[in-house]
Design a protein around this motif. Sequence first.
Motif, PDB file in Angstrom:
ATOM      1  N   TYR A   1      -3.208   5.031  -9.395  1.00  0.00           N
ATOM      2  CA  TYR A   1      -2.533   4.103 -10.319  1.00  0.00           C
ATOM      3  C   TYR A   1      -3.134   4.200 -11.722  1.00  0.00           C
ATOM      4  O   TYR A   1      -4.174   4.851 -11.914  1.00  0.00           O
ATOM      5  CB  TYR A   1      -2.640   2.669  -9.800  1.00  0.00           C
ATOM      6  CG  TYR A   1      -1.849   2.465  -8.529  1.00  0.00           C
ATOM      7  CD1 TYR A   1      -0.517   2.081  -8.565  1.00  0.00           C
ATOM      8  CD2 TYR A   1      -2.434   2.704  -7.289  1.00  0.00           C
ATOM      9  CE1 TYR A   1       0.213   1.929  -7.399  1.00  0.00           C
ATOM     10  CE2 TYR A   1      -1.716   2.550  -6.117  1.00  0.00           C
ATOM     11  CZ  TYR A   1      -0.391   2.167  -6.178  1.00  0.00           C
ATOM     12  OH  TYR A   1       0.343   2.018  -5.031  1.00  0.00           O
ATOM     13  N   ASN A   2      -2.473   3.548 -12.668  1.00  0.00           N
ATOM     14  CA  ASN A   2      -2.934   3.585 -14.059  1.00  0.00           C
ATOM     15  C   ASN A   2      -2.802   2.200 -14.687  1.00  0.00           C
ATOM     16  O   ASN A   2      -2.097   2.023 -15.687  1.00  0.00           O
ATOM     17  CB  ASN A   2      -2.113   4.597 -14.872  1.00  0.00           C
ATOM     18  CG  ASN A   2      -2.322   6.010 -14.380  1.00  0.00           C
ATOM     19  OD1 ASN A   2      -3.395   6.576 -14.530  1.00  0.00           O
ATOM     20  ND2 ASN A   2      -1.290   6.578 -13.753  1.00  0.00           N
ATOM     21  N   CYS A   3      -3.457   1.216 -14.110  1.00  0.00           N
ATOM     22  CA  CYS A   3      -3.383  -0.137 -14.656  1.00  0.00           C
ATOM     23  C   CYS A   3      -3.894  -0.132 -16.099  1.00  0.00           C
ATOM     24  O   CYS A   3      -4.851   0.585 -16.421  1.00  0.00           O
ATOM     25  CB  CYS A   3      -4.201  -1.093 -13.810  1.00  0.00           C
ATOM     26  SG  CYS A   3      -3.666  -1.127 -12.091  1.00  0.00           S
TER      27      CYS A   3
ATOM     28  N   ARG B   1     -16.792   2.249 -14.934  1.00  0.00           N
ATOM     29  CA  ARG B   1     -15.548   1.663 -15.457  1.00  0.00           C
ATOM     30  C   ARG B   1     -15.786   0.336 -16.158  1.00  0.00           C
ATOM     31  O   ARG B   1     -14.869  -0.193 -16.795  1.00  0.00           O
ATOM     32  CB  ARG B   1     -14.524   1.475 -14.332  1.00  0.00           C
ATOM     33  CG  ARG B   1     -13.926   2.783 -13.848  1.00  0.00           C
ATOM     34  CD  ARG B   1     -12.789   2.537 -12.867  1.00  0.00           C
ATOM     35  NE  ARG B   1     -13.217   1.775 -11.732  1.00  0.00           N
ATOM     36  CZ  ARG B   1     -12.554   0.736 -11.230  1.00  0.00           C
ATOM     37  NH1 ARG B   1     -11.437   0.333 -11.788  1.00  0.00           N
ATOM     38  NH2 ARG B   1     -13.020   0.091 -10.178  1.00  0.00           N
TER      39      ARG B   1
ATOM     40  N   CYS C   1      -7.700  -0.518 -16.909  1.00  0.00           N
ATOM     41  CA  CYS C   1      -8.674   0.200 -16.080  1.00  0.00           C
ATOM     42  C   CYS C   1      -9.268   1.382 -16.850  1.00  0.00           C
ATOM     43  O   CYS C   1      -8.563   2.308 -17.241  1.00  0.00           O
ATOM     44  CB  CYS C   1      -7.999   0.685 -14.800  1.00  0.00           C
ATOM     45  SG  CYS C   1      -9.181   1.391 -13.646  1.00  0.00           S
TER      46      CYS C   1
ATOM     47  N   ARG D   1      -6.571  -2.656  -3.232  1.00  0.00           N
ATOM     48  CA  ARG D   1      -5.370  -3.439  -3.567  1.00  0.00           C
ATOM     49  C   ARG D   1      -4.788  -3.915  -2.252  1.00  0.00           C
ATOM     50  O   ARG D   1      -4.449  -3.104  -1.401  1.00  0.00           O
ATOM     51  CB  ARG D   1      -4.349  -2.557  -4.292  1.00  0.00           C
ATOM     52  CG  ARG D   1      -4.722  -2.185  -5.684  1.00  0.00           C
ATOM     53  CD  ARG D   1      -3.705  -1.235  -6.276  1.00  0.00           C
ATOM     54  NE  ARG D   1      -2.350  -1.742  -6.224  1.00  0.00           N
ATOM     55  CZ  ARG D   1      -1.473  -1.651  -7.227  1.00  0.00           C
ATOM     56  NH1 ARG D   1      -1.824  -1.057  -8.360  1.00  0.00           N
ATOM     57  NH2 ARG D   1      -0.260  -2.106  -7.108  1.00  0.00           N
TER      58      ARG D   1
ATOM     59  N   ILE E   1     -10.674   2.502  -5.382  1.00  0.00           N
ATOM     60  CA  ILE E   1      -9.656   1.892  -4.533  1.00  0.00           C
ATOM     61  C   ILE E   1      -9.833   2.469  -3.128  1.00  0.00           C
ATOM     62  O   ILE E   1      -9.639   3.650  -2.900  1.00  0.00           O
ATOM     63  CB  ILE E   1      -8.246   2.145  -5.115  1.00  0.00           C
ATOM     64  CG1 ILE E   1      -7.170   1.450  -4.310  1.00  0.00           C
ATOM     65  CG2 ILE E   1      -7.924   3.626  -5.261  1.00  0.00           C
ATOM     66  CD1 ILE E   1      -5.837   1.366  -5.032  1.00  0.00           C
TER      67      ILE E   1
ATOM     68  N   CYS F   1      -8.166   7.045  -8.609  1.00  0.00           N
ATOM     69  CA  CYS F   1      -7.100   6.150  -8.146  1.00  0.00           C
ATOM     70  C   CYS F   1      -5.767   6.692  -8.622  1.00  0.00           C
ATOM     71  O   CYS F   1      -5.646   7.156  -9.751  1.00  0.00           O
ATOM     72  CB  CYS F   1      -7.346   4.756  -8.726  1.00  0.00           C
ATOM     73  SG  CYS F   1      -5.997   3.609  -8.415  1.00  0.00           S
TER      74      CYS F   1
HETATM   75  S1  SF4 Z   1      -7.438  -1.297 -11.547  1.00  0.00           S
HETATM   76 FE1  SF4 Z   1      -7.617  -0.503  -9.454  1.00  0.00          FE
HETATM   77  S2  SF4 Z   1      -5.503   0.025  -8.876  1.00  0.00           S
HETATM   78 FE2  SF4 Z   1      -5.515  -0.188 -11.091  1.00  0.00          FE
HETATM   79  S3  SF4 Z   1      -5.875   1.898 -11.864  1.00  0.00           S
HETATM   80 FE3  SF4 Z   1      -7.889   0.909 -11.723  1.00  0.00          FE
HETATM   81  S4  SF4 Z   1      -8.667   1.454  -9.733  1.00  0.00           S
HETATM   82 FE4  SF4 Z   1      -6.478   1.866  -9.712  1.00  0.00          FE
END
Ligand code: SF4
Length: 430
Positions: free
Chosen positions: A213-215, A82, A218, A279, A256, A211
Amino acid sequence: MRAALVNPAWSFDHSIYFGCREAHLPLELGYGKALLEQAGHQVLLLDGALDGLSNAGLAERVAAFAPDMTVLTTAPTYLFWRCAQPELWVPKEFLTALDGRGGRTVAVGPHGSTTPAPTLGKLGVDLVVRGECEEIVARLAEGTALDDIPALAFQRDGDLVVTGGPHAARFTDLPALSWPVEWLRRHPHHHHRYGTEPAGPGAEVEASRGCPYNCSFCAKIDFRDQYRRRDTAIILEEIDGLIAAGVRYVYFIDEIFLPRRDLLEALVERPVEFGVQTRIDLWKPEMLDLLGAAGCVSIEAGVESLTEEGRASLDKKCRMSTDDLAERLIHARRSVPFVQANLIAMAGDDAGMVKSWREKLLAAGVWANDPVPLYPYPASPDYRRLWGEPDDRAWERAHEHYLGQFDRLSDIQEDEPLPLAELEAACSCR
Ligand code: SF4
């Protein structure tokens, strides 16, 4: 089939690379080896850092093995997919030294997952795997026709063939990994652990992948996206094997690490400490206490912005106030010796607010980083908001944007990051 799996000898001179530069276990290749061997194939697994070999040295070892297929990762282990280095000169240096002696060449990693055509072109490999790679590598060894294997990209008669979108592995039942004893001896690094001298080898383990979520920042759209949990019994089998091999610290590479009572209660019993990224808003105080009792000694928690508006603009979907986040971090610090709140540099940040918040947390023993700028990785929603779907110049575009946006880069990066074309052209092998 004889298959060589290679994590090249990494170097990040003049890179914007954010990830840790110590040696880590190449988990994606470890799973690949396990699946290939289950199917009866012969495997040579090499890692530049853990085998103490240069890219030329790795190439000679691969050539001597005379494989039918050589699989090469373009990022140093799943932990860093990532936040991979944008440039590809290191894998290219290995391939140049290999000079056609490795059978069919296959690149796996975040680059080809998102931008298969330029990855094929820059590396000159026969195939690129898109997405999570271990199951696709196993399919390749079966001898299945390329058109019948999903998530591949290759050239045929001058045309690009893409057999499908990025692959998401089943993951839940991936076998327990074991590693060469000499690799573990060369792995004294305890990832993201601070404030103590590491005793005994460290290792990396995966308890979950992806994960929910979809920040916006990310970079996981094309790999490690959908959330999956690995079977607890398999994780414990892997950890027990590591403990028997002398390991006393493992880092869960999970995007996460979510609260998981059965795993934590099993870890309470075991002589191993561990680190996680998570988180903090998803942990109740009682579960944080269990996390500490289970042996967690390092938490990295993404707070990102100190305002609710800022977190909303990053699509954090965080339901806690900034004060509640601080309180929860301070609670975690009671039982976990190192707790870090991650902050991201954003336009319009109130420097005074950031400074006083950092001081407040530091006074309670919680480390909050000096906010770092974002790199709009092609696998992130931010990239797609700015420029749409990634095309063949996606990495170059993201890189230019990043270098132009900030006059101050993270203190873990090189002082003078170079433009991507310059960095890749500067490789002595090209
Ligand atoms: S930054 Fe962390 S919480 Fe946000 S989508 Fe990525 S892995 Fe998930």
